[in-house]
Scaffold this motif. Structure first.
Motif, PDB file in Angstrom:
ATOM      1  N   SER A 152       0.834  -1.214   0.000  1.00  0.00           N
ATOM      2  CA  SER A 152       0.000   0.000   0.000  1.00  0.00           C
ATOM      3  C   SER A 152       0.861   1.255   0.000  1.00  0.00           C
ATOM      4  CB  SER A 152      -0.929   0.015   1.213  1.00  0.00           C
ATOM      5  OG  SER A 152      -1.865  -1.021   1.135  1.00  0.00           O
ATOM      6  N   LEU A 153       1.907   1.253   0.821  1.00  0.00           N
ATOM      7  CA  LEU A 153       2.823   2.399   0.854  1.00  0.00           C
ATOM      8  C   LEU A 153       3.526   2.588  -0.483  1.00  0.00           C
ATOM      9  CD1 LEU A 153       4.420   1.844   4.371  1.00  0.00           C
ATOM     10  CD2 LEU A 153       2.902   3.723   3.707  1.00  0.00           C
ATOM     11  N   HIS A 154       3.880   1.489  -1.118  1.00  0.00           N
ATOM     12  CA  HIS A 154       4.555   1.570  -2.414  1.00  0.00           C
ATOM     13  C   HIS A 154       3.605   2.120  -3.482  1.00  0.00           C
ATOM     14  CE1 HIS A 154       7.341   0.792  -5.597  1.00  0.00           C
ATOM     15  NE2 HIS A 154       6.561  -0.116  -6.148  1.00  0.00           N
ATOM     16  N   VAL A 155       2.376   1.649  -3.486  1.00  0.00           N
ATOM     17  CA  VAL A 155       1.391   2.084  -4.478  1.00  0.00           C
ATOM     18  C   VAL A 155       1.079   3.567  -4.334  1.00  0.00           C
ATOM     19  CG1 VAL A 155      -1.034   1.829  -5.191  1.00  0.00           C
ATOM     20  CG2 VAL A 155       0.383  -0.193  -4.856  1.00  0.00           C
ATOM     21  N   ASP A 156       0.970   4.058  -3.094  1.00  0.00           N
ATOM     22  CA  ASP A 156       0.655   5.477  -2.930  1.00  0.00           C
ATOM     23  C   ASP A 156       1.897   6.373  -2.978  1.00  0.00           C
ATOM     24  OD1 ASP A 156       1.813   5.695  -0.351  1.00  0.00           O
ATOM     25  OD2 ASP A 156      -0.104   5.625   0.679  1.00  0.00           O
ATOM     26  N   LYS A 206       9.006   4.954  -0.805  1.00  0.00           N
ATOM     27  CA  LYS A 206      10.309   5.497  -1.203  1.00  0.00           C
ATOM     28  C   LYS A 206      10.716   6.657  -0.294  1.00  0.00           C
ATOM     29  CE  LYS A 206      12.748   6.350  -5.463  1.00  0.00           C
ATOM     30  NZ  LYS A 206      12.626   6.476  -6.912  1.00  0.00           N
ATOM     31  N   GLN A 207       9.763   7.505   0.053  1.00  0.00           N
ATOM     32  CA  GLN A 207      10.062   8.636   0.933  1.00  0.00           C
ATOM     33  C   GLN A 207      10.431   8.161   2.332  1.00  0.00           C
ATOM     34  OE1 GLN A 207      10.294  11.933  -0.115  1.00  0.00           O
ATOM     35  NE2 GLN A 207      11.312  12.075   1.872  1.00  0.00           N
ATOM     36  N   LEU A 208       9.736   7.142   2.837  1.00  0.00           N
ATOM     37  CA  LEU A 208      10.084   6.584   4.140  1.00  0.00           C
ATOM     38  C   LEU A 208      11.515   6.055   4.131  1.00  0.00           C
ATOM     39  CD1 LEU A 208       6.922   4.544   5.223  1.00  0.00           C
ATOM     40  CD2 LEU A 208       7.899   6.515   6.389  1.00  0.00           C
ATOM     41  N   LEU A 209      11.892   5.381   3.047  1.00  0.00           N
ATOM     42  CA  LEU A 209      13.244   4.839   2.935  1.00  0.00           C
ATOM     43  C   LEU A 209      14.275   5.973   2.849  1.00  0.00           C
ATOM     44  CD1 LEU A 209      12.532   1.866   0.535  1.00  0.00           C
ATOM     45  CD2 LEU A 209      13.228   1.710   2.930  1.00  0.00           C
ATOM     46  N   MET A 210      13.932   7.037   2.138  1.00  0.00           N
ATOM     47  CA  MET A 210      14.846   8.175   2.050  1.00  0.00           C
ATOM     48  C   MET A 210      14.984   8.862   3.409  1.00  0.00           C
ATOM     49  SD  MET A 210      14.360   9.790  -1.796  1.00  0.00           S
ATOM     50  CE  MET A 210      12.853  10.577  -1.452  1.00  0.00           C
ATOM     51  N   ASP A 211      13.877   9.063   4.103  1.00  0.00           N
ATOM     52  CA  ASP A 211      13.914   9.708   5.424  1.00  0.00           C
ATOM     53  C   ASP A 211      14.758   8.908   6.423  1.00  0.00           C
ATOM     54  OD1 ASP A 211      12.283  11.675   4.392  1.00  0.00           O
ATOM     55  OD2 ASP A 211      10.445  10.928   5.358  1.00  0.00           O
ATOM     56  N   ALA A 212      14.730   7.581   6.289  1.00  0.00           N
ATOM     57  CA  ALA A 212      15.502   6.712   7.193  1.00  0.00           C
ATOM     58  C   ALA A 212      16.932   6.530   6.713  1.00  0.00           C
ATOM     59  CB  ALA A 212      14.819   5.351   7.307  1.00  0.00           C
ATOM     60  N   LYS A 213      17.250   7.138   5.563  1.00  0.00           N
ATOM     61  CA  LYS A 213      18.576   7.030   4.947  1.00  0.00           C
ATOM     62  C   LYS A 213      18.914   5.612   4.502  1.00  0.00           C
ATOM     63  CE  LYS A 213      20.458  11.215   6.996  1.00  0.00           C
ATOM     64  NZ  LYS A 213      19.231  11.870   6.980  1.00  0.00           N
ATOM     65  N   ALA A 214      17.866   4.887   4.112  1.00  0.00           N
ATOM     66  CA  ALA A 214      18.060   3.554   3.532  1.00  0.00           C
ATOM     67  C   ALA A 214      18.374   3.666   2.051  1.00  0.00           C
ATOM     68  CB  ALA A 214      16.823   2.680   3.738  1.00  0.00           C
ATOM     69  N   ILE A 215      17.908   4.760   1.430  1.00  0.00           N
ATOM     70  CA  ILE A 215      18.249   5.100   0.054  1.00  0.00           C
ATOM     71  C   ILE A 215      18.524   6.599   0.003  1.00  0.00           C
ATOM     72  CG2 ILE A 215      17.003   3.195  -1.038  1.00  0.00           C
ATOM     73  CD1 ILE A 215      14.709   5.071  -1.634  1.00  0.00           C
TER      74      ILE A 215
END
Length: 102
Positions: A83-87, A91-100
């Motif tokens: 659901s997070l990926h579809v909306d 990606k933003q969560l991963l960027m905020d956590a510095k995973a990407i």
């Protein structure tokens, strides 16, 4: 519970899986495709796997795997991640956590 929280906080993206779970494999692959290198903990190959599975269930994981943590916070299971990926917010969560970084 402490072991789950400790492992979940050691890396920006953490996925608890089982080796025979196709959704676990799919979620892990999604993270790799987004550019993240999550820590993957296979519960069926860990001596503390059964205890960690019960701890994940107490967090609301049903089924218990895949259980995804980003930035040390419990995100949810496969349906939550999809659901997070579809909306567009995964990606933003991963960027905020510095995973990407892009």
């Amino acid at each position: 519970m402490d072991r789950v929280k400790d492992l979940a906080s050691k890396k920006a993206a953490v996925i608890f899986t089982k080796s025979s779970c196709c959704m676990c494999h799919s979620i892990t692959q999604l993270f790799y495709e987004l550019g993240a290198s999550p820590a993957v903990h296979e519960l069926d190959n860990d001596p503390y796997g059964r205890q960690m599975e019960w701890a994940l269930r107490s967090l609301g994981c049903n089924p218990s795997v895949p259980a995804v943590f980003i930035g040390g916070k419990f995100v949810g299971s496969s349906k939550d991640v999809i659901s997070l990926h579809v909306d567009g917010s995964l990606k933003q969560l991963l960027m905020d956590a510095k995973a990407i970084w892009f």
